[in-house]
Design a protein around this motif. Structure first.
Motif, PDB file in Angstrom:
ATOM      1  N   GLU A 103       0.596  -1.428   0.039  1.00 34.58           N
ATOM      2  CA  GLU A 103      -0.098  -0.388   0.148  1.00 34.58           C
ATOM      3  C   GLU A 103       0.723   1.274  -0.054  1.00 34.58           C
ATOM      4  N   GLU A 104       2.198   1.481   1.091  1.00 35.27           N
ATOM      5  CA  GLU A 104       2.887   1.871   1.236  1.00 35.27           C
ATOM      6  C   GLU A 104       3.188   3.188  -0.463  1.00 35.27           C
ATOM      7  N   LEU A 105       4.196   1.734  -0.976  1.00 32.04           N
ATOM      8  CA  LEU A 105       4.719   1.722  -1.959  1.00 32.04           C
ATOM      9  C   LEU A 105       3.765   2.540  -3.459  1.00 32.04           C
ATOM     10  N   ILE A 106       2.934   1.949  -3.490  1.00 33.77           N
ATOM     11  CA  ILE A 106       1.775   2.238  -4.172  1.00 33.77           C
ATOM     12  C   ILE A 106       1.081   3.690  -3.914  1.00 33.77           C
ATOM     13  N   SER A 107       1.471   4.310  -3.365  1.00 31.44           N
ATOM     14  CA  SER A 107       0.769   5.816  -2.962  1.00 31.44           C
ATOM     15  C   SER A 107       2.460   6.716  -3.263  1.00 31.44           C
ATOM     16  N   ASP A 108       3.074   6.127  -2.894  1.00 29.51           N
ATOM     17  CA  ASP A 108       4.297   7.113  -3.376  1.00 29.51           C
ATOM     18  C   ASP A 108       4.210   6.720  -4.762  1.00 29.51           C
ATOM     19  N   GLY A 112       3.789  10.440  -8.351  1.00 29.88           N
ATOM     20  CA  GLY A 112       5.230  10.603  -8.864  1.00 29.88           C
ATOM     21  C   GLY A 112       5.608  10.744  -8.140  1.00 29.88           C
ATOM     22  N   LYS A 113       6.303  10.381  -6.594  1.00 35.22           N
ATOM     23  CA  LYS A 113       6.937  11.300  -6.059  1.00 35.22           C
ATOM     24  C   LYS A 113       8.623   9.544  -5.642  1.00 35.22           C
ATOM     25  N   ARG A 114       7.960   8.174  -6.229  1.00 32.14           N
ATOM     26  CA  ARG A 114       8.925   7.498  -6.419  1.00 32.14           C
ATOM     27  C   ARG A 114       8.766   6.552  -8.087  1.00 32.14           C
ATOM     28  N   ILE A 115       9.327   6.102  -8.576  1.00 32.81           N
ATOM     29  CA  ILE A 115       9.258   5.725  -9.934  1.00 32.81           C
ATOM     30  C   ILE A 115       9.916   3.594  -9.567  1.00 32.81           C
TER      31      ILE A 115
END
Lengths: 362, 255
Positions: A103-108, A112-115
């Motif tokens: 979940e947390e990575l999904i929101s990042d 657009g914060k993470r690629i």
């Protein structure tokens, strides 16, 4: 039954084409491909448009549309040879994280914060849904080698697909974590760079997946998306050839008036249009999760990649000398088409799978 | 703030315009788009309206003109008004201004009317002034920056030498230049919501206008391509050249 795209889907297509025309015209794509590559500072703008979460449900922070809408965008990105990490982050990475409920990575990713990118093929170069046990996972540490990892240079999160003695698995690893080394490979398509990742007891997080079924979904999305890119770029190559044959004159006529030229382009058109039909079928089947999704995706990618390669070859031929120059955009189209053909299985292996599915339905 | 934006649907600005047998631009059955110039006034309106204001987009044109409204709505506009009436085919600037002014009057409590400087297909550049005159409102043209503070409109008006700072009371009609802003791309959400937003389709009689009010007073009698530019004169003799240049400039009354 109405097979046409809806008004909203057409608006989405127009909007994607407009953005590509404005921000990524061929000379810009050439500069990015020949220069330092895609600038990740340009990625949040794509997030701002809502494209990243296009097929993610609204309650999970997405736009609540489907894979078919995602495919409409992908086709336009292919048409422009968009050099950003859409395939790696949206089609593959985000879906992998969703399959693993990270979940947390999904929101990042959505913001657009993470690629993210996905490292799938090992040294055998295969994108299997039941990968050979070539990675080792022990005490929260992952080791293995991944090849042809798309957009590795702009990604900061790696989703690793691999096989251990216990079966297929999915892990997340920070690209710059200890124990991770990566480099860009000298591959043919500069508009989508690919890399090699070596993990030596790198700290990773295992995601829970439903074994090969999850990986099959991920692979089918990739195949359908690659087919859409191929259809987009193949169509564009034909358009470039048509423009040329209408204006370039020989023996007092536009060269398109000669059968030897016209028949080449008619054949290219025929191949790309049949590929388009397969591609939309695959998009629909993957979106709806129908039983034929895997067959459709394999058929679409096999046909579309080969149609795009052939369309580019014919377009280059039609252009004569100028088609062979570095300045002309066609070679980039050709190289992307070759890149698509080579990834997630060549046409013959995909066709073998289609044949097996048809002879012995799953 | 409630803002009305006058927008126009034009034949594909990147294509070659086609002329009809009436010597007018073919508008039906051709691909079209919201006039790129209008995107700047829509953007300015969205910025001025903020989160609690309302932006109403108004257009007059054939059925396809609804595309211009949808585009503006997908950028973030709140509602659209489309004046669709066969009797308006071939309308001149004055008729168009009467129709648009009648629509604006119906928008209760509007604070500002924005428009592009000129359309990309017709280039008359006179419509916004005509609308202002009919509404008896002040008109500021060529705005490169529009602000509203304490109920007063503050505009930087682009001039050849620089810009004028203009202030005027509201409501007013303002034309916005392409230098004013960078229009936003419609977001995915914007595109999907555009179709659900309120859209009024009105006829000439709905606006309380008579057939006489919308009768064009101009007719296009003919159409001719602009004569191709002739090749210039090349003088190769350096002795002769200065004299000939002076002669030419004198004849052109430049010197």
């Amino acid at each position: 039954m109405d097979f046409a795209f809806s008004e909203e889907q057409e608006m989405l297509r127009a909007s994607a084409r407009e953005l590509m025309n404005d921000r990524y015209p061929p000379e810009r794509v050439a500069a990015i491909a020949d220069g330092g590559g895609f600038d990740r500072e340009e990625w949040p703008a794509i997030a701002g448009l809502g494209w990243i979460g296009i097929s993610v449900p609204e309650e999970q922070g997405g736009a609540g549309l489907g894979f078919l809408e995602e495919l409409v965008i992908v086709e336009e990105l292919g048409r422009a040879l968009y050099p950003g990490p859409f395939l790696s982050t949206v089609v593959l990475g985000l879906e992998a994280l969703r399959l693993g409920r990270a979940e947390e990575l999904i929101s990042d990713i959505l913001s657009g914060k993470r690629i993210a990118t996905v490292g799938w093929a090992g040294e055998d170069g295969r994108f299997d849904v039941d990968p050979a046990p070539k990675v080792s996972w022990d005490d929260e540490r992952l080791s293995g080698v991944k090849l042809f990892v798309p957009d590795i240079g702009v990604s900061d999160l790696l989703v690793i697909v691999g096989g251990t003695a216990q079966g297929a698995g999915l892990w997340t690893v920070d690209r710059d974590a200890e124990g991770v080394t990566w480099r860009e490979l000298p591959t043919v398509d500069g508009t989508r760079r690919q890399g090699e990742v070596t993990l030596r007891e790198a700290r990773a997080t295992a995601l829970h997946i439903d074994g090969p079924a999850s990986l099959e979904r991920l692979r089918d999305r990739a195949l359908a998306a690659l087919a859409a890119e191929a259809v987009g770029l193949g169509s564009r190559a034909i358009e470039l050839a048509l423009d040329h044959t209408r204006t370039r004159e020989q023996f007092g006529k536009p060269i398109g008036a000669f059968q030897a030229v016209a028949h080449q382009l008619a054949q290219a058109f025929l191949e790309v249009e049949t590929a388009r039909s397969l591609c939309y079928w695959a998009g629909w089947a993957v979106a709806e999760g129908t039983p034929e999704a895997s067959t459709a995706a394999a058929a679409a990618k096999a046909r579309a990649a080969e149609a795009a390669v052939a369309a580019c070859e014919r377009a280059i031929q039609t252009h004569g000398g100028i088609g062979f120059t570095w300045e002309h955009p066609l070679h980039r189209y050709y190289k992307r088409a070759l890149g698509i053909a080579a990834t997630f299985g060549w046409g013959d292996s995909l066709r073998a799978r289609v044949a097996a599915d048809l002879l012995d339905p799953p | 703030m409630n803002i009305v934006v006058l927008v126009k649907y034009i034949p594909n600005p990147e294509g070659t315009p086609e002329m009809g047998p009436d010597h007018r631009l073919k508008r039906e059955g051709v691909e079209g788009a919201l006039d790129p110039g209008d995107e700047h006034s829509v953007e300015a309106a969205l910025q001025l309206a903020g989160s609690d204001g309302e932006v109403t987009l108004v257009t007059m044109g054939p059925e396809a003109a609804v595309g211009a409204l949808r585009r503006g709505l997908s950028m973030g506009g709140h509602k659209g008004v489309h004046v669709l009436d066969d009797s308006l085919k071939g309308a001149d600037v004055l008729v168009t201004a009467r129709v648009l002014a009648a629509v604006v009057k119906r928008q209760a409590g509007f604070d500002l009317v924005l428009a592009g400087v000129e359309s990309t297909d017709g280039y008359t550049g006179t419509l916004p002034m005509a609308v202002a005159e009919l509404l008896d409102l002040p008109n500021v043209t060529f705005a490169r920056k529009v602000e509203v503070a304490d109920g007063t409109l503050k505009v930087e008006r682009q001039t050849e030498a620089g810009y004028d700072e203009v202030e005027c009371p509201l409501p007013a009609v303002v034309t916005v230049t392409a230098g004013a802003n960078e229009p936003r791309y419609p977001t995915l959400k914007g595109i999907m919501q555009a179709k659900q937003k309120p859209m009024d389709t009105l006829s000439v009689s709905d606006l309380g206008l008579s057939a006489e009010d919308v009768k064009a007073t101009q007719e296009v009698m003919g159409l001719e391509p602009v004569a191709a530019k002739e090749a210039g004169e090349v003088i190769e003799d350096p002795e002769e050249a200065p004299g000939r240049v002076v002669e030419f400039l004198t004849k052109a009354k430049v010197i």
